[in-house]
Motif scaffolding. Structure first.
Motif, PDB file in Angstrom:
ATOM      1  N   VAL A   1       0.521   1.823  -7.997  1.00  0.00           N
ATOM      2  CA  VAL A   1       0.294   2.915  -7.306  1.00  0.00           C
ATOM      3  C   VAL A   1       0.004   2.468  -5.988  1.00  0.00           C
ATOM      4  O   VAL A   1      -0.848   1.830  -5.598  1.00  0.00           O
ATOM      5  N   HIS A   2       0.864   3.125  -4.997  1.00  0.00           N
ATOM      6  CA  HIS A   2       0.672   2.913  -3.538  1.00  0.00           C
ATOM      7  C   HIS A   2      -0.187   4.316  -3.113  1.00  0.00           C
ATOM      8  O   HIS A   2       0.324   5.357  -3.084  1.00  0.00           O
ATOM      9  N   SER A   3      -1.395   3.906  -2.688  1.00  0.00           N
ATOM     10  CA  SER A   3      -2.333   5.075  -1.907  1.00  0.00           C
ATOM     11  C   SER A   3      -2.341   4.905  -0.505  1.00  0.00           C
ATOM     12  O   SER A   3      -2.650   6.033  -0.172  1.00  0.00           O
ATOM     13  N   LEU A   4      -1.686   4.088   0.196  1.00  0.00           N
ATOM     14  CA  LEU A   4      -1.650   3.969   1.507  1.00  0.00           C
ATOM     15  C   LEU A   4      -0.608   4.639   1.963  1.00  0.00           C
ATOM     16  O   LEU A   4       0.486   4.732   1.602  1.00  0.00           O
ATOM     17  N   PRO A   5      -0.966   5.303   3.197  1.00  0.00           N
ATOM     18  CA  PRO A   5       0.190   6.142   4.045  1.00  0.00           C
ATOM     19  C   PRO A   5       1.375   5.163   4.203  1.00  0.00           C
ATOM     20  O   PRO A   5       2.523   5.650   4.410  1.00  0.00           O
ATOM     21  N   VAL A   6       1.181   4.179   4.762  1.00  0.00           N
ATOM     22  CA  VAL A   6       2.375   3.172   4.840  1.00  0.00           C
ATOM     23  C   VAL A   6       2.068   1.640   4.228  1.00  0.00           C
ATOM     24  O   VAL A   6       0.876   1.078   3.936  1.00  0.00           O
ATOM     25  N   TRP A   7       3.145   1.536   3.123  1.00  0.00           N
ATOM     26  CA  TRP A   7       3.223   0.641   2.060  1.00  0.00           C
ATOM     27  C   TRP A   7       3.190  -0.797   2.292  1.00  0.00           C
ATOM     28  O   TRP A   7       2.815  -1.481   1.675  1.00  0.00           O
ATOM     29  N   ASN A   8       3.695  -1.099   3.539  1.00  0.00           N
ATOM     30  CA  ASN A   8       4.082  -2.482   3.722  1.00  0.00           C
ATOM     31  C   ASN A   8       4.465  -2.560   5.226  1.00  0.00           C
ATOM     32  O   ASN A   8       4.537  -1.912   6.092  1.00  0.00           O
ATOM     33  N   ALA A  40       4.640   6.817   2.883  1.00  0.00           N
ATOM     34  CA  ALA A  40       4.251   7.709   1.706  1.00  0.00           C
ATOM     35  C   ALA A  40       5.171   8.970   1.723  1.00  0.00           C
ATOM     36  O   ALA A  40       4.947   9.400   2.795  1.00  0.00           O
ATOM     37  N   ASN A  41       5.475   9.277   0.564  1.00  0.00           N
ATOM     38  CA  ASN A  41       6.517  10.659   0.757  1.00  0.00           C
ATOM     39  C   ASN A  41       7.787  10.319   1.537  1.00  0.00           C
ATOM     40  O   ASN A  41       8.586  11.493   1.727  1.00  0.00           O
ATOM     41  N   GLY A  42       7.991   9.392   2.277  1.00  0.00           N
ATOM     42  CA  GLY A  42       9.202   9.277   3.139  1.00  0.00           C
ATOM     43  C   GLY A  42       9.205  10.151   4.297  1.00  0.00           C
ATOM     44  O   GLY A  42      10.231  10.278   4.974  1.00  0.00           O
ATOM     45  N   THR A  43       8.161  10.732   4.676  1.00  0.00           N
ATOM     46  CA  THR A  43       7.857  11.639   5.941  1.00  0.00           C
ATOM     47  C   THR A  43       6.695  11.449   6.475  1.00  0.00           C
ATOM     48  O   THR A  43       5.743  10.839   5.989  1.00  0.00           O
ATOM     49  N   GLY A  44       6.411  11.871   7.534  1.00  0.00           N
ATOM     50  CA  GLY A  44       5.280  12.154   8.538  1.00  0.00           C
ATOM     51  C   GLY A  44       4.704  10.671   9.051  1.00  0.00           C
ATOM     52  O   GLY A  44       3.713  10.690   9.796  1.00  0.00           O
ATOM     53  N   GLY A  45       5.641   9.780   9.317  1.00  0.00           N
ATOM     54  CA  GLY A  45       5.355   8.583   9.915  1.00  0.00           C
ATOM     55  C   GLY A  45       5.604   8.505  11.305  1.00  0.00           C
ATOM     56  O   GLY A  45       6.614   9.535  11.699  1.00  0.00           O
ATOM     57  N   TYR A  96      -3.234   5.923  10.060  1.00  0.00           N
ATOM     58  CA  TYR A  96      -3.085   4.263   9.324  1.00  0.00           C
ATOM     59  C   TYR A  96      -1.835   3.490   9.914  1.00  0.00           C
ATOM     60  O   TYR A  96      -0.969   4.173   9.891  1.00  0.00           O
ATOM     61  N   SER A  97      -2.009   2.348  10.469  1.00  0.00           N
ATOM     62  CA  SER A  97      -0.936   1.612  11.112  1.00  0.00           C
ATOM     63  C   SER A  97      -0.694   0.426  10.556  1.00  0.00           C
ATOM     64  O   SER A  97      -1.665  -0.455   9.951  1.00  0.00           O
ATOM     65  N   ARG A  98       0.433  -0.048  10.265  1.00  0.00           N
ATOM     66  CA  ARG A  98       0.671  -1.517   9.686  1.00  0.00           C
ATOM     67  C   ARG A  98       1.792  -2.071  10.948  1.00  0.00           C
ATOM     68  O   ARG A  98       2.624  -1.365  11.338  1.00  0.00           O
ATOM     69  N   SER A  99       1.577  -3.471  11.322  1.00  0.00           N
ATOM     70  CA  SER A  99       2.237  -3.935  12.083  1.00  0.00           C
ATOM     71  C   SER A  99       3.165  -5.250  11.709  1.00  0.00           C
ATOM     72  O   SER A  99       2.856  -5.816  10.641  1.00  0.00           O
ATOM     73  N   SER A 100       4.414  -5.244  12.402  1.00  0.00           N
ATOM     74  CA  SER A 100       5.175  -6.294  11.883  1.00  0.00           C
ATOM     75  C   SER A 100       4.734  -7.639  12.376  1.00  0.00           C
ATOM     76  O   SER A 100       3.972  -7.819  13.081  1.00  0.00           O
ATOM     77  N   ALA A 101       5.644  -8.843  11.968  1.00  0.00           N
ATOM     78  CA  ALA A 101       5.338 -10.250  12.602  1.00  0.00           C
ATOM     79  C   ALA A 101       5.680 -10.065  14.087  1.00  0.00           C
ATOM     80  O   ALA A 101       6.564  -8.912  14.530  1.00  0.00           O
TER      81      ALA A 101
END
Length: 296
Positions: A1-8, A40-45, A96-101
């Motif tokens: 289950v993915h609970s984070l707004p950005v999964w990867n 998450a949900n494919g929107t809002g990012g 919530y943010s996630r960064s690439s390499a």
């Protein structure tokens, strides 16, 4: 289950291809980036690209367009921006943010990506006495992704010629230019088309035979074969028999071996000199031409 707004962590594509950890791109070229991440949900990012030069300057943020799992943006590095950069992508949703390499990008201005236009790319071989007219192609323009850089380059040596063949003109950056590499273009000198061949009316001296040989024509004692082209001198061009051309398939119909006997003599002229050519009845270039002439 993915609970984070950005999964990867986001991945990054450059011009529709997965971006390598280290790559080289061209200045002045429009680059298309695509940031991909599961939101998450494919929107809002939202997506951003951070670009930082290795000179210690602060990173520049470039906003990407999209509101699902993909975000697109474009970037063009100016000539003044040549150098090495670090690029990373960030996708954010609900704070919530996630960064690439981090990707390393080398920006260069290589003349291989330039377009060189010559004022004229084709000339025609033109004899001039014992030599031939020498041609030197002139550059009309050199552009780099639409930018005129003619003043940034110089022409290499050996850019002139007189013989019929394909030549190469190469441009290189001048001292102090931001460009690297070279760019070459081809230009041509075309063979001159021979339209007429004249041979001697008196083809042989009396020897008691009715035979005519290729040497009787090519090494004629009084008049060597003359070759004519449009605009040639009134006496045409004399080429060297056995070197520039050969003669084959000689036929004659002398009725007697007597002096002053008349005959229709037919032969085939085969050109070996690459500076000349014939054109056949279909308009195609050929190295052979059949010549028929009344001879004594």
């Amino acid at each position: 289950v993915h609970s984070l707004p950005v999964w990867n962590d986001p991945s990054l594509m450059l011009n529709n291809e997965q971006m390598a950890a280290e790559s080289t791109v061209s200045a002045c070229q429009k680059l298309s980036f695509r940031i991909k991440a599961n939101v998450a949900n494919g929107t809002g990012g939202s997506g951003s690209l951070f670009i930082q030069k290795d000179d210690g300057s602060a990173p520049t943020e470039l906003s990407a367009v999209g509101n699902s799992n993909e975000f697109d943006c474009e970037k063009t590095f100016e000539l003044s921006g040549i150098g090495t950069y670090e690029i990373r992508a960030v996708v954010t949703k609900e704070g919530y943010s996630r960064s690439s390499a981090v990707y390393t990008v080398h920006v260069e201005a290589n003349l291989r990506d330039a377009e060189v236009k010559l004022a004229q790319t084709e000339f025609t071989y033109t004899p001039d006495g014992d030599k031939a007219v020498e041609y030197v192609p002139q550059i009309q323009s050199v552009t780099f992704y639409g930018i005129d850089i003619t003043d940034e380059v110089s022409i290499g040596e050996d850019t002139k010629g007189s013989d019929a063949k394909t030549y190469t003109l190469t441009v290189a950056p001048k001292d102090g230019s931001p460009f690297v590499g070279t760019k070459s273009v081809e230009w041509n000198i075309l063979p001159r088309t021979i339209t007429k061949v004249n041979v001697c009316d008196y083809i042989k001296t009396y020897d008691g035979t009715k035979t005519v040989t290729a040497d009787d024509i090519g090494n004629n004692y009084s008049y060597l074969p003359h070759f004519f082209y449009e605009g040639s001198r009134v006496d045409g061009v004399v080429m060297q028999y056995g070197k520039d051309y050969s003669i084959t398939d000689v036929t004659a119909d002398f009725t007697a071996a007597d002096a002053e006997s008349h005959s229709l003599v037919t032969c085939t002229i085969v050109l070996a000199n690459s500076n000349y050519t014939f054109v056949d009845e279909n308009g195609k270039t050929t190295k052979e031409k059949t010549v028929s002439q009344g001879m004594n």
